[in-house]
Enzyme design. Structure first.
Site, short mmCIF file in Angstrom:
data_model
loop_
_atom_site.label_atom_id
_atom_site.label_comp_id
_atom_site.label_asym_id
_atom_site.label_seq_id
_atom_site.Cartn_x
_atom_site.Cartn_y
_atom_site.Cartn_z
CG ASN A 217 0.62 -1.45 1.81
OD1 ASN A 217 0.83 -2.47 1.03
ND2 ASN A 217 1.74 -0.85 2.41
CB ILE A 218 -4.40 1.56 -0.10
CG1 ILE A 218 -4.98 0.12 -0.53
CG2 ILE A 218 -4.95 2.69 -1.13
CD1 ILE A 218 -6.49 -0.04 -0.76
CD GLU A 219 2.80 3.81 1.49
OE1 GLU A 219 3.31 3.08 2.19
OE2 GLU A 219 3.00 4.62 0.43
CB CYS B 255 -2.90 -1.90 7.57
SG CYS B 255 -1.81 -0.69 8.40
CD GLU C 257 -2.20 -6.09 8.53
OE1 GLU C 257 -1.14 -6.53 9.03
OE2 GLU C 257 -2.58 -5.04 8.07
CB CYS D 18 -0.18 -1.49 12.86
SG CYS D 18 -1.79 -1.06 12.43
CB CYS E 110 -4.30 -4.31 11.85
SG CYS E 110 -4.10 -3.19 10.33
#
Length: 141
Positions: free
Chosen positions: A50-52, A61, A63, A94, A97
């Site tokens: 995940n990369i915020e 996300c 995935e 989620c 995804c």
């Protein structure tokens, strides 16, 4: 259940790869780190994390990172994904995804491995996890 669909060794390899990918997570806002490992039909494993983003909406996300990485490398068909996150509970993809996975998988055959603590996991097909989904077939009607 999962033994019939995906060998235990493959499940464990994917879960381990998801935990390794989680180490690369960029999650300074939620502090919730997630890793994924996507298995292509070619046998290649594509990791993702995940990369915020400070604006939240552009956050990606793990995935989807794995899927986008694989697709950008030319792979378009997948058989399974493992997802591992912080905490002891099983971590499911989620809804967004699930929709992205639907685009590149056969839902009745595609296995989603949701890691719990360590190598404990739960396995479901994408069809079980995402019933009555929207797909390419809906556009052909």
């Amino acid at each position: 259940m999962e033994e019939k669909r995906l060998a235990k060794e493959v499940c464990e390899q994917l879960i381990q790869a998801a935990y390794e990918a989680k180490k690369m997570s960029y999650a300074p806002y939620s502090n919730f780190h997630v890793g994924a490992a996507l298995l292509g039909k070619s046998g290649r494993i594509y990791p993702g994390c995940n990369i915020e983003n400070a604006a939240y909406t552009p956050t990606n996300c793990a995935e989807r990172t794995a899927v986008f990485r694989a697709v950008s490398d030319g792979e378009r068909e997948f058989t399974a994904i493992a997802v591992a996150g912080d905490g002891d509970d099983y971590l499911a993809p989620c809804g967004v995804c699930r929709q992205v996975l639907q685009e590149f998988a056969e839902p009745e055959e595609f296995i989603v491995l949701m890691a719990g603590k360590g190598m404990d996991y739960r396995a479901m097909t994408l069809a079980e996890l995402f019933p009555a989904s929207f797909s390419k077939a809906d556009l052909e009607k």
